[in-house]
Write an enzyme that holds these catalytic residues in place. Structure first.
Site, short mmCIF file in Angstrom:
data_model
loop_
_atom_site.label_atom_id
_atom_site.label_comp_id
_atom_site.label_asym_id
_atom_site.label_seq_id
_atom_site.Cartn_x
_atom_site.Cartn_y
_atom_site.Cartn_z
N GLY A 17 8.88 4.77 -1.45
CA GLY A 17 8.62 3.70 -0.37
C GLY A 17 8.40 2.27 -1.33
CB VAL A 66 8.86 11.90 -0.27
CG1 VAL A 66 9.40 10.72 -0.64
CG2 VAL A 66 7.67 11.49 0.78
CG ASN A 92 3.73 2.92 -2.39
OD1 ASN A 92 2.57 2.68 -2.17
ND2 ASN A 92 4.79 2.49 -1.57
CE1 TYR A 157 -2.32 7.03 5.33
CE2 TYR A 157 -4.71 6.64 5.26
CZ TYR A 157 -3.41 6.57 4.75
OH TYR A 157 -3.14 5.68 3.82
CE LYS A 161 -2.52 8.18 1.44
NZ LYS A 161 -1.22 7.91 0.52
CB ILE A 189 -4.01 -4.59 -0.42
CG1 ILE A 189 -4.95 -3.86 -1.39
CG2 ILE A 189 -2.83 -5.53 -1.02
CD1 ILE A 189 -5.73 -4.76 -2.30
#
Length: 253
Positions: A17, A66, A92, A157, A161, A189
């Site tokens: 990514g 991936v 990533n 999600y 993680k 971010i």
């Protein structure tokens, strides 16, 4: 698409990514540090083309999924044959499909888990053996704050993680001392996805968000790259199995 690259022969990095957003910032920084970078992308050909145009030397881009172990195996063979063995692997690539938990389909559950959790496992399984044989290196998994603090409509999600945090620790134990493995976790971010998700163009939403961040600002992708530079550098030679949260103090865990 692929493009031949030039650079320091013994410094190769693979960034999944790595052609847009935070991943592109990682690719840029690694090129600046003298790495030849192989950046993967899944579907956004234009972003990949733009990344190649921006970094004329030092970057090669490869389409790869991936979440597919066979594709990852082919990617590892291609990288080794055409570029060599990486010293740095940045996992990533990620996927978000938000739904209320009772509305998450089997496909949406599997796609997110396969990309965010199985993907880093497949990549590490494929690249770690040659990395070890060639003297070791550094693997950085890109996590999320929702691995620790859940949110609504993100069970797939958040679970992926959270699993990635423990996968990081297991990999760090099993691949030591040759390969260091750490998890880099971004806070708020400044990326297109973050701006859209949190509606930061609207003053009231931005103000509410900044109230949660002690530094009172949104972070930059360059600041994420700063953290990556530390984790893959000699200054982090004694750092493995850790999570580094870059969030302006929003989550003090």
């Amino acid at each position: 698409m692929r493009q031949s690259v030039s650079g320091t022969p013994d410094k190769l990095a693979v960034v999944t990514g790595g052609t847009k957003g935070i991943g592109l910032a990682f690719s840029r920084r690694l090129v600046r540090l003298g790495y030849r970078v192989v950046a993967t992308f899944h579907s956004d050909q234009e972003s990949a083309n733009q990344a190649v145009r921006e970094m004329e030397k030092g970057l090669s881009v490869v389409r790869s999924d991936v979440s597919d172990p066979d594709e990852v195996a082919r990617l590892a063979e291609l990288v080794r044959a055409e570029h060599g063995v990486p010293r740095v692997l940045v996992n990533n690539a990620g996927l978000n499909i938000d739904r209320p938990v009772l509305d998450i389909s089997d496909s949406d559950w599997r796609r997110v888990l396969d990309t965010n959790l199985s993907g880093p496992f497949y990549m590490t399984r494929a690249f770690a053996p040659p990395m070890r044989e060639s003297g070791g290196g550094s693997i950085v998994n890109i996590g999320a704050t929702t691995a620790i603090r859940p949110r609504l409509n993100g069970a797939n999600y958040c679970s992926s993680k959270a699993g990635l945090l423990h996968l990081t620790k297991c990999l760090a134990m099993e691949l030591a001392p040759d390969i260091r493995v750490n998890c880099l976790i971004p806070g708020m971010i400044d990326t297109e996805e973050m701006r859209t998700r949190y509606r930061v163009a609207e003053p009231e939403y931005l103000s509410a968000l900044l109230d949660e961040i002690p530094q009172r600002r949104i972070g930059t992708t360059d600041e994420m790259a700063d953290a990556l530079e530390f984790l893959v550098g000699e200054g982090a030679a004694y750092v493995t199995g850790q999570k580094l949260i870059v969030d302006g103090g929003q989550f003090m865990w």
